[in-house]
Design a protein around this motif. Structure first.
Motif, PDB file in Angstrom:
ATOM      1  N   THR A 171     -10.466  -0.884 -10.197  1.00 14.54           N
ATOM      2  CA  THR A 171      -9.283  -0.299 -10.823  1.00 14.54           C
ATOM      3  C   THR A 171      -9.672   0.596 -11.993  1.00 14.54           C
ATOM      4  OG1 THR A 171      -7.956  -2.229 -10.209  1.00 14.54           O
ATOM      5  CG2 THR A 171      -7.072  -0.821 -11.937  1.00 14.54           C
ATOM      6  N   GLY A 172     -10.584   0.121 -12.814  1.00 17.97           N
ATOM      7  CA  GLY A 172     -11.047   0.929 -13.938  1.00 17.97           C
ATOM      8  C   GLY A 172     -11.786   2.172 -13.493  1.00 17.97           C
ATOM      9  N   VAL A 173     -12.659   2.017 -12.501  1.00 16.20           N
ATOM     10  CA  VAL A 173     -13.414   3.167 -11.996  1.00 16.20           C
ATOM     11  C   VAL A 173     -12.471   4.202 -11.393  1.00 16.20           C
ATOM     12  CG1 VAL A 173     -15.133   3.902 -10.295  1.00 16.20           C
ATOM     13  CG2 VAL A 173     -15.511   1.817 -11.629  1.00 16.20           C
ATOM     14  N   ALA A 174     -11.430   3.739 -10.712  1.00 14.10           N
ATOM     15  CA  ALA A 174     -10.449   4.663 -10.127  1.00 14.10           C
ATOM     16  C   ALA A 174      -9.775   5.505 -11.198  1.00 14.10           C
ATOM     17  CB  ALA A 174      -9.411   3.874  -9.331  1.00 14.10           C
ATOM     18  N   ALA A 175      -9.521   4.927 -12.366  1.00 11.02           N
ATOM     19  CA  ALA A 175      -8.904   5.687 -13.454  1.00 11.02           C
ATOM     20  C   ALA A 175      -9.810   6.818 -13.925  1.00 11.02           C
ATOM     21  CB  ALA A 175      -8.562   4.755 -14.617  1.00 11.02           C
ATOM     22  N   VAL A 176     -11.112   6.561 -13.957  1.00 12.70           N
ATOM     23  CA  VAL A 176     -12.057   7.622 -14.303  1.00 12.70           C
ATOM     24  C   VAL A 176     -12.008   8.725 -13.249  1.00 12.70           C
ATOM     25  CG1 VAL A 176     -14.493   8.178 -14.699  1.00 12.70           C
ATOM     26  CG2 VAL A 176     -13.545   6.032 -15.573  1.00 12.70           C
ATOM     27  N   GLY A 177     -11.859   8.319 -11.991  1.00  5.22           N
ATOM     28  CA  GLY A 177     -11.718   9.288 -10.915  1.00  5.22           C
ATOM     29  C   GLY A 177     -10.494  10.164 -11.087  1.00  5.22           C
ATOM     30  N   LEU A 178      -9.399   9.588 -11.567  1.00  4.86           N
ATOM     31  CA  LEU A 178      -8.186  10.358 -11.815  1.00  4.86           C
ATOM     32  C   LEU A 178      -8.409  11.411 -12.888  1.00  4.86           C
ATOM     33  CD1 LEU A 178      -5.552   7.475 -11.796  1.00  4.86           C
ATOM     34  CD2 LEU A 178      -5.931   9.165 -10.003  1.00  4.86           C
ATOM     35  N   GLY A 189      -4.525   5.936  -4.970  1.00  4.83           N
ATOM     36  CA  GLY A 189      -4.236   4.912  -3.963  1.00  4.83           C
ATOM     37  C   GLY A 189      -5.145   3.704  -4.096  1.00  4.83           C
ATOM     38  N   ILE A 190      -6.431   3.961  -4.324  1.00  2.00           N
ATOM     39  CA  ILE A 190      -7.380   2.862  -4.512  1.00  2.00           C
ATOM     40  C   ILE A 190      -7.002   2.048  -5.747  1.00  2.00           C
ATOM     41  CG2 ILE A 190      -9.782   2.320  -5.118  1.00  2.00           C
ATOM     42  CD1 ILE A 190     -10.550   4.775  -3.355  1.00  2.00           C
ATOM     43  N   GLY A 191      -6.670   2.751  -6.824  1.00  2.00           N
ATOM     44  CA  GLY A 191      -6.280   2.056  -8.048  1.00  2.00           C
ATOM     45  C   GLY A 191      -5.030   1.218  -7.875  1.00  2.00           C
ATOM     46  N   TYR A 192      -4.057   1.725  -7.127  1.00  2.00           N
ATOM     47  CA  TYR A 192      -2.845   0.956  -6.860  1.00  2.00           C
ATOM     48  C   TYR A 192      -3.176  -0.350  -6.137  1.00  2.00           C
ATOM     49  CZ  TYR A 192       0.174   5.080  -7.760  1.00  2.00           C
ATOM     50  OH  TYR A 192       0.843   6.128  -8.312  1.00  2.00           O
TER      51      TYR A 192
END
Length: 198
Positions: free
Chosen positions: A86-93, A113-116
């Motif tokens: 979830t944290g890594v996905a936020a960096v991706g955003l 989507g992954i973060g959700y």
């Protein structure tokens, strides 16, 4: 190697940075609707709030992986892995802002989507270990949080009020991160379930 319990502060600071960024950014953007517009629009190319919202994504992306390390030390099971993602996905955003190109938009949407999915999955995966430690009410609450967050985030695909559903789903999930961070910081993570017989 166990993480220092103080790493759990990341589960407070990360969600706080994210929430503050979208609340302030929404208020500062003329014509922006928290009901109909996605949070990521605040970090899109050309948005005046892009630096603020990008900082919110990065703050979340730093804080939540730290929290994940603390969760791994405090709670058996795989919940820490979905928290980490979830944290890594936020960096991706933050790295793939909207309106850069169709390809970058696709990467952004994939990260979202992954973060959700992982945000909603984290309390669900934590429920059984919490019950095993004797925290049965917390386990039941975790299942309820997972369901509520997941349903709201899934509802963003339907169209109407997707901005509001996004905020509800993310805030419910983030509140669980904050609550479990406080639990870890309290030092009360070693409770043993009471025997059921004899």
């Amino acid at each position: 190697m166990k993480a220092h319990p103080g790493a759990a502060w990341g589960g407070v600071a990360g969600p706080a940075a994210f929430l503050s960024a979208w609340v302030v950014g929404s208020a500062r953007t003329k014509g922006y609707s928290v009901v109909d517009d996605a949070i990521s629009q605040l970090a899109a190319i050309g948005a005046s709030t892009r630096p603020l919202m990008t900082a919110g994504f990065i703050g979340f992306g730093i804080g939540v992986p730290l929290y994940a390390a603390a969760l791994r030390s405090a709670l058996p099971g795989p919940a820490w892995t979905t928290a980490l993602v979830t944290g890594v996905a936020a960096v991706g955003l933050a790295a793939a802002p909207l309106n850069e190109s169709s390809a970058v938009d696709a990467l952004h949407n994939a990260a979202a989507g992954i973060g959700y999915v992982t945000l909603a999955a984290t309390p669900l995966l934590a429920a059984r270990p919490l019950a095993a430690l004797g925290y049965r009410r917390a386990a039941a609450a975790s299942v309820a949080v997972a369901a509520a967050s997941g349903l709201c985030l899934a509802g963003t695909l339907a169209g109407p009020a997707h901005g509001l559903l996004q905020r509800l789903g993310l805030t419910i999930g983030d509140a669980w991160l904050v609550a479990t961070s406080v639990w870890i910081l309290s030092g009360r993570t070693r409770r043993v379930a009471a025997p059921t017989g004899g």
